[in-house]
Scaffold this motif. Sequence first.
Motif, short mmCIF file in Angstrom:
data_model
loop_
_atom_site.label_atom_id
_atom_site.label_comp_id
_atom_site.label_asym_id
_atom_site.label_seq_id
_atom_site.Cartn_x
_atom_site.Cartn_y
_atom_site.Cartn_z
N ALA A 266 -5.72 0.97 10.58
CA ALA A 266 -4.52 1.80 10.55
C ALA A 266 -3.86 1.89 11.93
O ALA A 266 -2.63 1.94 12.04
N ALA A 267 -4.69 1.90 12.98
CA ALA A 267 -4.15 1.99 14.34
C ALA A 267 -3.69 0.64 14.89
O ALA A 267 -3.19 0.57 16.01
N LYS A 268 -3.90 -0.43 14.11
CA LYS A 268 -3.56 -1.80 14.55
C LYS A 268 -4.30 -2.18 15.83
O LYS A 268 -3.79 -2.92 16.67
N ASP A 269 -5.52 -1.62 15.97
CA ASP A 269 -6.38 -1.93 17.11
C ASP A 269 -7.18 -3.18 16.74
O ASP A 269 -8.26 -3.11 16.15
N MET A 270 -6.66 -4.36 17.09
CA MET A 270 -7.26 -5.61 16.66
C MET A 270 -8.64 -5.84 17.25
O MET A 270 -9.51 -6.43 16.61
N THR A 271 -8.87 -5.37 18.46
CA THR A 271 -10.18 -5.55 19.08
C THR A 271 -11.25 -4.81 18.27
O THR A 271 -12.30 -5.37 17.92
N ALA A 272 -10.98 -3.55 17.94
CA ALA A 272 -11.95 -2.77 17.16
C ALA A 272 -12.01 -3.26 15.73
O ALA A 272 -13.10 -3.31 15.13
N TYR A 273 -10.86 -3.65 15.15
CA TYR A 273 -10.85 -4.10 13.75
C TYR A 273 -11.66 -5.38 13.59
O TYR A 273 -12.55 -5.47 12.73
N VAL A 301 -0.45 -6.63 12.96
CA VAL A 301 0.40 -6.26 14.10
C VAL A 301 1.87 -6.30 13.71
O VAL A 301 2.69 -5.55 14.26
N GLY A 302 2.23 -7.15 12.75
CA GLY A 302 3.63 -7.28 12.36
C GLY A 302 4.17 -6.09 11.59
O GLY A 302 5.38 -5.98 11.40
N LYS A 303 3.29 -5.19 11.12
CA LYS A 303 3.74 -4.02 10.37
C LYS A 303 4.15 -2.91 11.34
O LYS A 303 3.54 -2.71 12.38
N SER A 304 5.21 -2.19 10.97
CA SER A 304 5.64 -1.08 11.82
C SER A 304 4.76 0.15 11.62
O SER A 304 4.62 0.97 12.52
N ARG A 305 4.18 0.27 10.43
CA ARG A 305 3.34 1.43 10.12
C ARG A 305 2.28 1.04 9.11
O ARG A 305 2.58 0.34 8.14
N ILE A 306 1.05 1.48 9.33
CA ILE A 306 -0.04 1.20 8.40
C ILE A 306 -0.84 2.49 8.18
O ILE A 306 -1.13 3.22 9.13
N SER A 307 -1.19 2.72 6.92
CA SER A 307 -2.09 3.83 6.57
C SER A 307 -3.18 3.29 5.68
O SER A 307 -2.90 2.57 4.72
N VAL A 308 -4.43 3.62 5.99
CA VAL A 308 -5.58 3.20 5.19
C VAL A 308 -6.41 4.44 4.89
O VAL A 308 -7.05 5.00 5.78
N ARG A 327 -12.62 3.56 -2.96
CA ARG A 327 -11.24 3.34 -3.38
C ARG A 327 -10.38 3.37 -2.13
O ARG A 327 -10.49 4.29 -1.31
N GLN A 328 -9.53 2.38 -2.00
CA GLN A 328 -8.71 2.23 -0.80
C GLN A 328 -7.23 2.38 -1.15
O GLN A 328 -6.72 1.71 -2.05
N ALA A 329 -6.56 3.28 -0.46
CA ALA A 329 -5.11 3.45 -0.61
C ALA A 329 -4.47 2.88 0.66
O ALA A 329 -4.59 3.47 1.74
N TYR A 330 -3.83 1.74 0.51
CA TYR A 330 -3.23 1.03 1.65
C TYR A 330 -1.71 1.18 1.58
O TYR A 330 -1.09 0.98 0.54
N SER A 331 -1.12 1.54 2.70
CA SER A 331 0.33 1.68 2.78
C SER A 331 0.81 1.00 4.06
O SER A 331 0.25 1.23 5.14
N ALA A 332 1.82 0.13 3.92
CA ALA A 332 2.39 -0.54 5.08
C ALA A 332 3.88 -0.71 4.85
O ALA A 332 4.29 -1.40 3.91
N ASP A 333 4.67 -0.05 5.67
CA ASP A 333 6.12 -0.08 5.51
C ASP A 333 6.48 0.36 4.08
O ASP A 333 6.15 1.46 3.68
N ALA A 334 7.11 -0.51 3.28
CA ALA A 334 7.54 -0.10 1.93
C ALA A 334 6.48 -0.35 0.86
O ALA A 334 6.70 -0.04 -0.30
N LEU A 335 5.33 -0.90 1.24
CA LEU A 335 4.32 -1.28 0.27
C LEU A 335 3.21 -0.23 0.17
O LEU A 335 2.72 0.26 1.19
N ASN A 336 2.84 0.12 -1.07
CA ASN A 336 1.72 1.02 -1.32
C ASN A 336 0.81 0.39 -2.36
O ASN A 336 1.27 0.10 -3.47
N VAL A 337 -0.45 0.17 -2.01
CA VAL A 337 -1.39 -0.49 -2.92
C VAL A 337 -2.69 0.32 -2.98
O VAL A 337 -3.23 0.68 -1.94
N ALA A 338 -3.16 0.58 -4.19
CA ALA A 338 -4.45 1.26 -4.37
C ALA A 338 -5.39 0.31 -5.09
O ALA A 338 -5.01 -0.34 -6.06
N SER A 339 -6.61 0.20 -4.61
CA SER A 339 -7.56 -0.74 -5.22
C SER A 339 -8.98 -0.30 -4.91
O SER A 339 -9.22 0.51 -4.01
N ARG A 340 -9.93 -0.87 -5.66
CA ARG A 340 -11.33 -0.69 -5.36
C ARG A 340 -11.74 -1.75 -4.33
O ARG A 340 -11.24 -2.88 -4.37
#
Length: 361
Positions: A266-273, A301-308, A327-340
């Motif tokens: 969510a923080a777009k911290d690629m080193t930690a991710y 990194v290309g996303k302006s906003r990410i929520s996990v 269960r993961q609720a992923y949101s990035a810009d205009a996209l919202n996806v929920a999945s197992r």
Amino acid sequence: MKPVRRTLPRLLRLVALTALLGTGVAQADDYAEITQLLRTGKPAEALAKAEQRLAVAPRDPQLRFLRGVAQADSGKPAEAIATFTKLTEEYPELPEPYNNLAVLYANQNQLDKARTALEMAIRTNPSYATAHENLGDIYAKLASQAYNKALQLDAANANSVKPKLALIRELFSADAAGKAGRPAAASPAPAVAATPRPAPAPTPVAAAAPAPASAPIPAPAAAKAPAPAVAAAPSPAPAPAPAASSGDAAIEAVTSAVQAWAAAWAAKDMTAYLGAYDKSFDPPGRQTRAAWEKEREARIVGKSRISVQLSDLSVSVSGDKATARFRQAYSADALNVASRKTLELVNSDGRWTIVRESTGG
């Protein structure tokens, strides 16, 4: 094995994204209306409705997806291909547009393009069963073509090739009997195949039983009479409270590792991710580790906003291996996806890292 050409209407409808994309009530009503028009064989009306709504919300991915379905069902494959191609460019994390591209390509006998699109769908979601099934059909069709070509080039090879070719033909012709239980295009079943099955309730981690409360030690009786000859059996000493088990500690460590992975994403911290993945991590598809890391960085990194957001997290540990399901609720810009999602982890030098991940199930 079903002929690829016969799968188009069913597969295009079965992968509608209504269950995956977060929507408001008004949008959901629009989606349901368009989907119903498609199910009842009115693609022209569905296309008109989709275009009408897109004039108001031109970026809505679900409306664009349904427009692609309506275009395909209306006999406009070139327009449908353009619609789904654009969706794969803007939402590469969704496997459904890749799958529909593959079906359209297969109907044009562009089997290599169909195979590539399905491989991309599987790379995006390794547990996407529809894409795996369709890829098997494509490989079977390619094998049939190859055997026919072998017969044309070398008639002397007929004895070894014909039995294989006959098998392929039999698999295709036996499709109706072998898969009679599958929904057909005209099935009144809902148009959403991507609806996740209700997740099984996570197995609760057995908590250590609390120590029984210590009974008060009775005060010594006054020395009025000698003690009876037969002494009463001594009361058992109260059991000491058990210390936290190593299993509980491991579960807590795995839980923390999974939550840290989500936070880094969510923080777009690629080193930690990327550091959350073990050196033995097996990237999906045929990607190398370097190619996978480069692709993940470009997408994140290309996303302006990410929520996990994670919920219903269940962790099981066996020695140095662990499995986390949630269960993961992923949101990035205009996209919202929920999945197992399922992560498999190993304890590497006291640190839990991911060796495999899958979506769905």
